[in-house]
Design a protein around this motif. Structure first.
Motif, PDB file in Angstrom:
ATOM      1  N   LYS A  33      14.343  16.779  -4.535  1.00  0.00           N
ATOM      2  CA  LYS A  33      12.944  16.393  -4.358  1.00  0.00           C
ATOM      3  C   LYS A  33      12.008  17.521  -4.756  1.00  0.00           C
ATOM      4  O   LYS A  33      12.165  18.654  -4.314  1.00  0.00           O
ATOM      5  CB  LYS A  33      12.690  16.018  -2.901  1.00  0.00           C
ATOM      6  CG  LYS A  33      13.481  14.815  -2.452  1.00  0.00           C
ATOM      7  CD  LYS A  33      13.207  14.471  -1.006  1.00  0.00           C
ATOM      8  CE  LYS A  33      14.025  13.252  -0.597  1.00  0.00           C
ATOM      9  NZ  LYS A  33      13.674  12.795   0.740  1.00  0.00           N
ATOM     10  N   LEU A  35       8.340  17.983  -4.078  1.00  0.00           N
ATOM     11  CA  LEU A  35       7.250  17.422  -3.283  1.00  0.00           C
ATOM     12  C   LEU A  35       6.081  18.398  -3.198  1.00  0.00           C
ATOM     13  O   LEU A  35       6.292  19.614  -3.121  1.00  0.00           O
ATOM     14  CB  LEU A  35       7.729  17.121  -1.857  1.00  0.00           C
ATOM     15  CG  LEU A  35       8.984  16.270  -1.706  1.00  0.00           C
ATOM     16  CD1 LEU A  35       9.357  16.146  -0.226  1.00  0.00           C
ATOM     17  CD2 LEU A  35       8.772  14.898  -2.313  1.00  0.00           C
ATOM     18  N   ALA A  39       5.954  19.470  -6.869  1.00  0.00           N
ATOM     19  CA  ALA A  39       5.488  18.513  -7.875  1.00  0.00           C
ATOM     20  C   ALA A  39       4.447  19.164  -8.775  1.00  0.00           C
ATOM     21  O   ALA A  39       4.471  18.991  -9.998  1.00  0.00           O
ATOM     22  CB  ALA A  39       4.908  17.271  -7.193  1.00  0.00           C
ATOM     23  N   GLU A  55      13.465  12.998  -7.245  1.00  0.00           N
ATOM     24  CA  GLU A  55      12.122  12.409  -7.198  1.00  0.00           C
ATOM     25  C   GLU A  55      11.061  13.493  -7.304  1.00  0.00           C
ATOM     26  O   GLU A  55      11.282  14.646  -6.933  1.00  0.00           O
ATOM     27  CB  GLU A  55      11.900  11.584  -5.931  1.00  0.00           C
ATOM     28  CG  GLU A  55      11.745  12.398  -4.666  1.00  0.00           C
ATOM     29  CD  GLU A  55      11.467  11.540  -3.430  1.00  0.00           C
ATOM     30  OE1 GLU A  55      10.372  11.678  -2.859  1.00  0.00           O
ATOM     31  OE2 GLU A  55      12.355  10.762  -3.037  1.00  0.00           O
ATOM     32  N   ARG A  57       7.011  13.841  -6.115  1.00  0.00           N
ATOM     33  CA  ARG A  57       6.045  13.138  -5.259  1.00  0.00           C
ATOM     34  C   ARG A  57       4.908  14.082  -4.873  1.00  0.00           C
ATOM     35  O   ARG A  57       5.138  15.156  -4.319  1.00  0.00           O
ATOM     36  CB  ARG A  57       6.739  12.620  -4.006  1.00  0.00           C
ATOM     37  CG  ARG A  57       5.886  11.725  -3.163  1.00  0.00           C
ATOM     38  CD  ARG A  57       6.703  11.114  -2.049  1.00  0.00           C
ATOM     39  NE  ARG A  57       5.914  10.214  -1.254  1.00  0.00           N
ATOM     40  CZ  ARG A  57       6.263   9.772  -0.066  1.00  0.00           C
ATOM     41  NH1 ARG A  57       7.431  10.135   0.457  1.00  0.00           N
ATOM     42  NH2 ARG A  57       5.493   8.962   0.608  1.00  0.00           N
ATOM     43  N   VAL A  59       2.518  14.632  -2.369  1.00  0.00           N
ATOM     44  CA  VAL A  59       2.321  14.210  -0.970  1.00  0.00           C
ATOM     45  C   VAL A  59       1.045  14.777  -0.353  1.00  0.00           C
ATOM     46  O   VAL A  59       0.826  14.630   0.850  1.00  0.00           O
ATOM     47  CB  VAL A  59       3.536  14.617  -0.102  1.00  0.00           C
ATOM     48  CG1 VAL A  59       4.804  13.918  -0.562  1.00  0.00           C
ATOM     49  CG2 VAL A  59       3.712  16.137  -0.102  1.00  0.00           C
ATOM     50  N   LEU A  87      -0.609   7.933  -8.616  1.00  0.00           N
ATOM     51  CA  LEU A  87       0.390   8.839  -8.049  1.00  0.00           C
ATOM     52  C   LEU A  87      -0.192   9.691  -6.929  1.00  0.00           C
ATOM     53  O   LEU A  87       0.472   9.929  -5.915  1.00  0.00           O
ATOM     54  CB  LEU A  87       0.973   9.739  -9.140  1.00  0.00           C
ATOM     55  CG  LEU A  87       1.777   9.030 -10.237  1.00  0.00           C
ATOM     56  CD1 LEU A  87       2.245  10.039 -11.283  1.00  0.00           C
ATOM     57  CD2 LEU A  87       2.956   8.280  -9.651  1.00  0.00           C
ATOM     58  N   ALA A  91       0.488   8.673  -3.035  1.00  0.00           N
ATOM     59  CA  ALA A  91       1.584   9.592  -2.687  1.00  0.00           C
ATOM     60  C   ALA A  91       2.923   8.919  -3.028  1.00  0.00           C
ATOM     61  O   ALA A  91       3.870   8.935  -2.254  1.00  0.00           O
ATOM     62  CB  ALA A  91       1.527   9.999  -1.208  1.00  0.00           C
ATOM     63  N   LEU A  92       2.967   8.338  -4.224  1.00  0.00           N
ATOM     64  CA  LEU A  92       4.111   7.522  -4.630  1.00  0.00           C
ATOM     65  C   LEU A  92       5.328   8.364  -4.970  1.00  0.00           C
ATOM     66  O   LEU A  92       5.219   9.404  -5.616  1.00  0.00           O
ATOM     67  CB  LEU A  92       3.730   6.675  -5.849  1.00  0.00           C
ATOM     68  CG  LEU A  92       2.526   5.751  -5.683  1.00  0.00           C
ATOM     69  CD1 LEU A  92       2.227   5.046  -7.006  1.00  0.00           C
ATOM     70  CD2 LEU A  92       2.763   4.734  -4.576  1.00  0.00           C
ATOM     71  N   LYS A  93       6.493   7.866  -4.561  1.00  0.00           N
ATOM     72  CA  LYS A  93       7.755   8.482  -4.970  1.00  0.00           C
ATOM     73  C   LYS A  93       7.996   8.101  -6.422  1.00  0.00           C
ATOM     74  O   LYS A  93       7.969   6.924  -6.770  1.00  0.00           O
ATOM     75  CB  LYS A  93       8.919   7.971  -4.110  1.00  0.00           C
ATOM     76  CG  LYS A  93       8.865   8.410  -2.678  1.00  0.00           C
ATOM     77  CD  LYS A  93      10.056   7.862  -1.907  1.00  0.00           C
ATOM     78  CE  LYS A  93       9.961   8.236  -0.448  1.00  0.00           C
ATOM     79  NZ  LYS A  93      11.088   7.711   0.337  1.00  0.00           N
ATOM     80  N   VAL A  94       8.228   9.103  -7.246  1.00  0.00           N
ATOM     81  CA  VAL A  94       8.491   8.845  -8.658  1.00  0.00           C
ATOM     82  C   VAL A  94       9.949   9.179  -8.927  1.00  0.00           C
ATOM     83  O   VAL A  94      10.342  10.344  -8.951  1.00  0.00           O
ATOM     84  CB  VAL A  94       7.556   9.681  -9.567  1.00  0.00           C
ATOM     85  CG1 VAL A  94       7.791   9.335 -11.020  1.00  0.00           C
ATOM     86  CG2 VAL A  94       6.091   9.466  -9.184  1.00  0.00           C
ATOM     87  N   ASP A  95      10.746   8.130  -9.089  1.00  0.00           N
ATOM     88  CA  ASP A  95      12.161   8.326  -9.402  1.00  0.00           C
ATOM     89  C   ASP A  95      12.292   8.621 -10.893  1.00  0.00           C
ATOM     90  O   ASP A  95      11.324   8.489 -11.653  1.00  0.00           O
ATOM     91  CB  ASP A  95      12.991   7.125  -8.963  1.00  0.00           C
ATOM     92  CG  ASP A  95      12.654   5.835  -9.704  1.00  0.00           C
ATOM     93  OD1 ASP A  95      12.086   5.873 -10.816  1.00  0.00           O
ATOM     94  OD2 ASP A  95      12.972   4.769  -9.171  1.00  0.00           O
TER      95      ASP A  95
END
Length: 182
Positions: A33, A35, A39, A55, A57, A59, A87, A91-95
């Motif tokens: 992750k 985050l 990110a 991912e 994200r 946040v 995004l 606060a979308l999770k981006v796989d």
């Protein structure tokens, strides 16, 4: 406390801007992750590769913040303002699949194994860095100029950088080998 936050913000903006402007090609390999600040860090790299199950994200909203390290501005450049707004505000999770679709990541590597995915990332990067260092550095400089400068200044920078490689060892070797047409 506010001053501490602003000092950290300026320090990280400066640090990540310097990373983005380095005359080399940078890649963020996302394993797991990335985050918040992680990110934002990925946006300071030229390319992003992800492993299965990882991912990215942003946040910040959930923490009552917005990105402060330059991540929002760079995200807009990478994915466009509409996708960036989604995004950040969601606060979308981006796989990996979505990241590739959005242009946030270049590729999903086959392996999620830490060592193997690092080897895969190195192999992926080699296709862009297999050239004399001075040529890769010049390429990065002209791209940076094109991204950050007004057109006339970017054209001048490109001409100046071109002058540093024209007639240089790599250019002369390529001419001698006629590599342009291979």
């Amino acid at each position: 406390m506010v001053k501490d936050g602003m000092n950290m913000c300026m320090f990280m903006q400066n640090t990540l801007t310097r990373l983005k402007r380095l005359p080399l090609i940078s890649v963020a390999l996302v394993q797991g992750k990335a985050l918040g600040g992680g990110a934002e860090f990925t946006t300071a790299c030229d390319f992003r590769l992800m492993t299965p199950g990882s991912e990215i994200r942003f946040v910040h909203k959930q923490m009552g913040l917005v990105p402060g390290w330059g991540g929002a501005a760079r995200l807009v450049q990478i994915v466009g303002s509409g996708a960036a707004l989604k995004l950040l505000s969601g606060a979308l999770k981006v796989d990996p699949e979505r990241a590739v679709h959005l242009g946030l990541a270049e590729e999903t590597l086959p392996s999620s194994d830490e060592t193997r995915s690092l080897e895969e990332a190195q192999a992926w990067l080699n296709q862009y860095t297999k050239a004399p260092a001075e040529v890769i550095q010049a390429v990065k400089k002209v791209v940076t100029a094109g991204r950050e400068l007004q057109l006339e200044a970017a054209l001048q920078a490109e001409k100046d950088i071109f002058g540093t490689v024209w007639g240089g060892p790599a250019n002369l070797q390529a001419l001698a080998q006629s590599t342009k047409h291979k």
